[in-house]
Design an enzyme around this catalytic site. Structure first.
Site, PDB file in Angstrom:
ATOM      1  CG  HIS A 129      29.659  44.976 102.391  1.00  0.00           C
ATOM      2  ND1 HIS A 129      30.235  44.966 103.810  1.00  0.00           N
ATOM      3  CD2 HIS A 129      28.499  45.655 102.501  1.00  0.00           C
ATOM      4  CE1 HIS A 129      29.250  45.478 104.616  1.00  0.00           C
ATOM      5  NE2 HIS A 129      28.195  46.084 103.795  1.00  0.00           N
ATOM      6  CE  LYS A 232      23.018  42.317 103.369  1.00  0.00           C
ATOM      7  NZ  LYS A 232      22.763  43.548 103.436  1.00  0.00           N
ATOM      8  CB  CYS A 374      29.485  48.931 103.658  1.00  0.00           C
ATOM      9  SG  CYS A 374      28.656  49.453 105.320  1.00  0.00           S
TER      10      CYS A 374
HETATM   11  N1  7TS Z   1      28.531  41.505 101.722  1.00  0.00           N
HETATM   12  C1  7TS Z   1      27.787  42.079 101.018  1.00  0.00           C
HETATM   13  C2  7TS Z   1      27.784  41.983  99.578  1.00  0.00           C
HETATM   14  C3  7TS Z   1      26.707  42.872 101.611  1.00  0.00           C
HETATM   15  O1  7TS Z   1      26.114  43.730 100.600  1.00  0.00           O
HETATM   16  C4  7TS Z   1      26.660  42.950 102.858  1.00  0.00           C
HETATM   17  C5  7TS Z   1      25.646  43.989 103.611  1.00  0.00           C
HETATM   18  C6  7TS Z   1      27.340  42.329 103.610  1.00  0.00           C
HETATM   19  C7  7TS Z   1      28.591  41.619 103.131  1.00  0.00           C
HETATM   20  C8  7TS Z   1      27.529  42.378 105.204  1.00  0.00           C
HETATM   21  O2  7TS Z   1      26.270  41.719 105.645  1.00  0.00           O
HETATM   22  P1  7TS Z   1      26.000  41.635 106.981  1.00  0.00           P
HETATM   23  O3  7TS Z   1      24.607  41.002 107.483  1.00  0.00           O
HETATM   24  O4  7TS Z   1      27.070  40.969 107.962  1.00  0.00           O
HETATM   25  O5  7TS Z   1      25.915  43.163 107.875  1.00  0.00           O
HETATM   26  N2  7TS Z   1      25.274  44.925 102.747  1.00  0.00           N
HETATM   27  C9  7TS Z   1      24.472  46.102 102.946  1.00  0.00           C
HETATM   28  C10 7TS Z   1      24.016  46.871 101.964  1.00  0.00           C
HETATM   29  O6  7TS Z   1      24.137  46.770 100.773  1.00  0.00           O
HETATM   30  N3  7TS Z   1      23.332  47.917 102.672  1.00  0.00           N
HETATM   31  O7  7TS Z   1      23.399  47.631 104.018  1.00  0.00           O
HETATM   32  C11 7TS Z   1      24.118  46.647 104.101  1.00  0.00           C
END
Ligand code: 7TS
Length: 416
Positions: A129, A232, A374
C-alpha cells in the site's frame, strides 16, 4: 442457486450486531463488500463509545478525579486487550496511533533517526500500500539510503528467491504487508522475518489487512514491529496500533513532542517519559482506544478460527461464481489468499472500466471498491489502471455474493 454454507457459523445472528447492515441503499438492501477499505461497527463498539461519553468522558493520565481515573483505567485495559490480541510480551509495547499510516511514519522517522545511514538498504515489496512505500521513500531521501523492492509473480505472490537475493549486510529494515489489500495474498511473513533476522535486519509487518481475518502472534512471528488500523477491525476510525519490541522502542527517539510524552521539562533540557507514553504525545483518542478494545473483544467472542473458516468458504464460493459468470479476469491467484478478490470485467464488446462497474453495482445496493486501492505500482505490474475489488468480512453471506454476481451480469448486458 445458493446452497447454505455447510459451516457451523451463525452469520444471520452476527449480522444483527451491525445496525448498518439492515440499511437500504438506493432502495435496495445494502450489500457491503468494501471491508478492506473500512469495516462496519457492531453495536458492542457503538454502545461502548456511547457509554463512555455518557458516563466516563474525561482526559486521561492527568487527573486524580473519579472520571479521569475511570477513563484512564478503561484506556489501559484496552491496551492490555490489544497486547493479548496479538500476543505481545508487555502492554508497554503497544503504542496507540491514528492508524497504520501513522504507525509506519512513526517507525520510518524514529527508527530512521536511530539506525538508518547513507548507503543502508530498506526492502519493501511490489504489493505494498502507498503508506508502506512513501514513508520509506521519504526516509531514503533524508538519509541517502536505498529502497529495494521484492517483485511479485503473475499469481500475486512474492518472489521469495528474489527476496533472499536482495537481503545483504546493508539491509537494515524490511517492511512488508502480511496480506495484500489488492490481491488478498497472505505473505509468508514468518519466513520473511527469519531471513531478515539472519542478516541482522529488523522487520515491520503491515497488518492492516490481516488482523480482521487471522490470528496474529507477534512473538511467534518474532516481528520487530507490527502495525494495524482499528477501523478495519470493527473499531472506530482514527485509532491504530504500533507494536514494537520494547528494546527497540526504548532505543528510538520520540516522533512527536508535547504533553504526556515527557518526564520533566525545563527550557534547558527535557527528559522523555517511558514507553509507551514517549510515543503518545498529546491527548489520545480515548473513545477510539476504548472502542478498539471493545472491537477486539467482540472478535475474540466469535473467534478468528471461525471467522477464517467462514471467509474461506465465501472466498471459494465467490471465486467460483465469478469464473462461472465469465468475462472475468481475477487479479491475485495466490495459493494462500484471504477474502479479497480483485477482478476486471468484460462484456461482449470488451473490457468494462472498473468505475462503470462500481457505479452500476452501487445502484443495486452493492458496495465494492474500484480504483488502484493505493497500490499504483502493483497496478502497473499487472498492466491495469484499476480493478474492481470485493473484500469480504465474516458478516458477509453467500446470498450477498449472489447479489453481486447478478449485478455484474446486468453490467455485462448493458455493455453487450
Ligand atoms: N496498509 C494496508 C495493507 C492497507 O490496506 C491500508 C488501507 C493501509 C496500510 C492504510 O491504512 P490507514 O488506516 O492508515 O488508511 N487500505 C485501504 C484499502 O484497501 N482501501 O482503502 C484503504
Amino acid at each position: 442457486m445458493t446452497t447454505a454454507s455447510t459451516l457451523d457459523f451463525d452469520v444471520e445472528t452476527l449480522r444483527k450486531d451491525f445496525p448498518i447492515l439492515s440499511e437500504k441503499v438506493h432502495g435496495k438492501p445494502l450489500v457491503y463488500l468494501d471491508n478492506g477499505n473500512t469495516s462496519q461497527k457492531p453495536r458492542q463498539v457503538i454502545e461502548t463509545i456511547d457509554r463512555y461519553y455518557r458516563a466516563m468522558n474525561s482526559n486521561v493520565h492527568r487527573g486524580n478525579h473519579f472520571l479521569s481515573q475511570q477513563a484512564t483505567a478503561a484506556l489501559e485495559a484496552a491496551r492490555r486487550t490489544v497486547q493479548t490480541f496479538i500476543n505481545a510480551a508487555e502492554d508497554r509495547e503497544i503504542i496507540f496511533v491514528r492508524g497504520t499510516t501513522e504507525a509506519i511514519n512513526l517507525v520510518a522517522f524514529s527508527f530512521g533517526e536511530l539506525d538508518i545511514r547513507e548507503g543502508d538498504e530498506i526492502v519493501i515489496s511490489a504489493m505494498e500500500h502507498h503508506s508502506n512505500i512513501v514513508p520509506w521513500q521519504m526516509l531514503c531521501a533524508r538519509k541517502k539510503a536505498v529502497l529495494q523492492v521484492v517483485p511479485v509473480n503473475d499469481d500475486g505472490e512474492l518472489e521469495m528467491d528474489e527476496y533472499e537475493n536482495l537481503l545483504t549486510d546493508r539491509t537494515k529494515l524490511v517492511a512488508i504487508t502480511h496480506i495484500s489489500n489488492t490481491l488478498g495474498t497472505i505473505n509468508p511473513v514468518k519466513r520473511i522475518i527469519d531471513l531478515a533476522h539472519e542478516r541482522g535486519a529488523v522487520v515491520l509487518v503491515d497488518g492492516a489487512q490481516s488482523v480482521p481475518h487471522l490470528a496474529v502472534d507477534v512473538r511467534a512471528l518474532d516481528a520487530d514491529f507490527y502495525v494495524f488500523s482499528g477501523h478495519k477491525v470493527f473499531a472506530p476510525t482514527g485509532i491504530g496500533v504500533l507494536y514494537g519490541k520494547a528494546k527497540l522502542l526504548e532505543a528510538m527517539p520520540p516522533y512527536h513532542g508535547g504533553g504526556a510524552m515527557i518526564s520533566s521539562v525545563t527550557f534547558e533540557k527535557t527528559t522523555y517519559n517511558e514507553i509507551p507514553f514517549k510515543f503518545e504525545a498529546g491527548t489520545p483518542h480515548v473513545e477510539g482506544i476504548i472502542g478498539l478494545g471493545a472491537a477486539l473483544e467482540y472478535v475474540n467472542s466469535i473467534g478468528l478460527d471461525a471467522i477464517g473458516e467462514h471467509e474461506h468458504d465465501l472466498l471459494g464460493y465467490a471465486t467460483e461464481a465469478l469464473e462461472t459468470l465469465g468475462g472475468v479476469r481475477i487479479i491475485g491467484t495466490a495459493r494462500e489468499k484471504a477474502s479479497v478478490i480483485s477482478f476486471m470485467l468484460s462484456g461482449a464488446s470488451g473490457a468494462i472500466h472498473p468505475h462503470d462497474v462500481g457505479t452500476i453495482l452501487d445502484n443495486e445496493g452493492v458496495a465494492i471498491r474500484t480504483g488502484h486501492h493505493c497500490t499504483q505500482p502493483l497496478m502497473k505490474r499487472f498492466g491495469v489502471p484499476a480493478t474492481c475489488r470485493a473484500s469480504l468480512a465474516f458478516y458477509n453471506t453467500r446470498e450477498e455474493i449472489d447479489t453481486m454476481i447478478r449485478a455484474l451480469g446486468k453490467v455485462q448486458k448493458m455493455f453487450a
